[in-house]
Design a protein around this motif. Sequence first.
Motif, PDB file in Angstrom:
ATOM      1  N   PHE A 128       0.875  -1.176   0.000  1.00  0.00           N
ATOM      2  CA  PHE A 128       0.000   0.000   0.000  1.00  0.00           C
ATOM      3  C   PHE A 128       0.909   1.222   0.000  1.00  0.00           C
ATOM      4  O   PHE A 128       1.529   1.532   1.017  1.00  0.00           O
ATOM      5  CB  PHE A 128      -0.861   0.054   1.269  1.00  0.00           C
ATOM      6  N   ASN A 129       0.998   1.890  -1.126  1.00  0.00           N
ATOM      7  CA  ASN A 129       1.917   3.022  -1.235  1.00  0.00           C
ATOM      8  C   ASN A 129       1.155   4.336  -1.095  1.00  0.00           C
ATOM      9  O   ASN A 129       0.507   4.781  -2.036  1.00  0.00           O
ATOM     10  CB  ASN A 129       2.646   2.955  -2.586  1.00  0.00           C
ATOM     11  N   ASN A 130       1.255   4.943   0.111  1.00  0.00           N
ATOM     12  CA  ASN A 130       0.639   6.266   0.295  1.00  0.00           C
ATOM     13  C   ASN A 130       1.700   7.365   0.372  1.00  0.00           C
ATOM     14  O   ASN A 130       1.398   8.518   0.653  1.00  0.00           O
ATOM     15  CB  ASN A 130      -0.291   6.286   1.516  1.00  0.00           C
ATOM     16  N   ARG A 131       2.936   6.989   0.103  1.00  0.00           N
ATOM     17  CA  ARG A 131       4.066   7.926   0.057  1.00  0.00           C
ATOM     18  C   ARG A 131       4.230   8.715   1.356  1.00  0.00           C
ATOM     19  O   ARG A 131       4.675   9.866   1.330  1.00  0.00           O
ATOM     20  CB  ARG A 131       3.940   8.870  -1.136  1.00  0.00           C
ATOM     21  N   ILE A 132       3.892   8.076   2.494  1.00  0.00           N
ATOM     22  CA  ILE A 132       4.022   8.744   3.795  1.00  0.00           C
ATOM     23  C   ILE A 132       3.978   7.667   4.887  1.00  0.00           C
ATOM     24  O   ILE A 132       3.497   6.563   4.620  1.00  0.00           O
ATOM     25  CB  ILE A 132       2.857   9.769   3.989  1.00  0.00           C
ATOM     26  N   TYR A 133       4.474   7.989   6.081  1.00  0.00           N
ATOM     27  CA  TYR A 133       4.221   7.110   7.236  1.00  0.00           C
ATOM     28  C   TYR A 133       2.886   7.541   7.828  1.00  0.00           C
ATOM     29  O   TYR A 133       2.782   8.634   8.391  1.00  0.00           O
ATOM     30  CB  TYR A 133       5.295   7.287   8.308  1.00  0.00           C
TER      31      TYR A 133
END
Length: 342
Positions: A128-133
Amino acid sequence: MTLEGNGQGVKLTKKDFVSDQEVRWCPGCGDYAILAQMQKVLPELGIPREKFVFVSGIGCSSRFPYYMNTYGFHGIHGRAPAIATGIKVCNPDLSVWVVTGDGDGLSIGGNHLLHVMRRNVDIKIVLFNNRIYGLTKGQYSPTSEFGKKTKSSPMGTVEAPVNPICLALAAEATFVARSVDRHTDHLAYVLERAARHKGVAFVEVFQNCNIFNDGAFEPFAGRPVKDDRMVVLEHGKPLIFGKNHDKGIRWNGTTLEVVTLGNGITESDLLVHDEKRPDPALAFLLARMDYPEYPVPVGVFRAVEKPTYDELVNAQIETAIAERGRGDLEKLLRSGDLWVIE
Ligand SMILES: Cc1ncc(C[n+]2csc(CCOP(=O)(O)OP(=O)(O)O)c2C)c(N)n1
Ligand code: SF4
């Protein structure tokens, strides 16, 4: 895995895969859409529910196993691939899934992810790539774009981001695909393809974190623009995109270029997608295409067959047993140089 549905010939439905746990993602999070498509796809596979295992690490995305009415293991940060490898090698008849985030899978777990892919362990990985923690409240991740301002990079990051598809192709994963949380039909298609692949299947899903990185994919994946800014890879078909189906991708002998059809350029000039190419080099070039220079590709980049790690390991174990008989651990432990401490 020849048994249908529940193992007694009854076809399972989406409801069978919904657990009794309260879903604790923020309202509007993209994780819901991925969960819904997974629960829709699994009953289509004709695999009994007790043959599925979901393994995760740490992060919002890693809460996934709680919400699937299957076996599951909420593991430790970045280590889901190691746990999943052990499960698959010891239980070859299980369908083993890893759910991970861009932080879990590519920061602390980057090393594990690399090796599970190069080994071609027969597991399915959904990143799941949301480009953030997300879980730790908004620090930049290895996929955050250069210059991104976050709580941990107030002046903007000074790092080039990882492209997860390029990484998977570099590791020569045998199935590599990408989809988007909100493109539900496409996501279901990609998840089903991954499920049916024999060998490691790596799927990147662009996932919106509406709390800490809202709209990260909107510039190209948003409904009004996606047809002009994304290209869907389909095996055996030319790479055409655009609302009017009038743009394409051509190989000009040196690199890939965007062209407009007409004025002497026809479909026959375009690159035809071949997900079965043994050499991943062309898939790598496709994976490097990014908005705004290129349309962002989604679909299956690569789907090839190779012997799997779990099969090869188990074959060696069988050979060893056939040649030397079953081992005796107690005897083995006492077989070498031993000292008695007095
Ligand atoms: C050993 C260890 N280091 C750091 C953390 C803190 N931590 C928890 S989740 C996480 C990253 C989560 O980001 P991602 O994998 O992108 O998942 P998301 O929450 O966005 O779904 C970090 C750094 C931890 N729990 N354990
Ligand atoms: S913090 Fe972001 S990724 Fe985590 S549940 Fe909320 S919206 Fe989803």
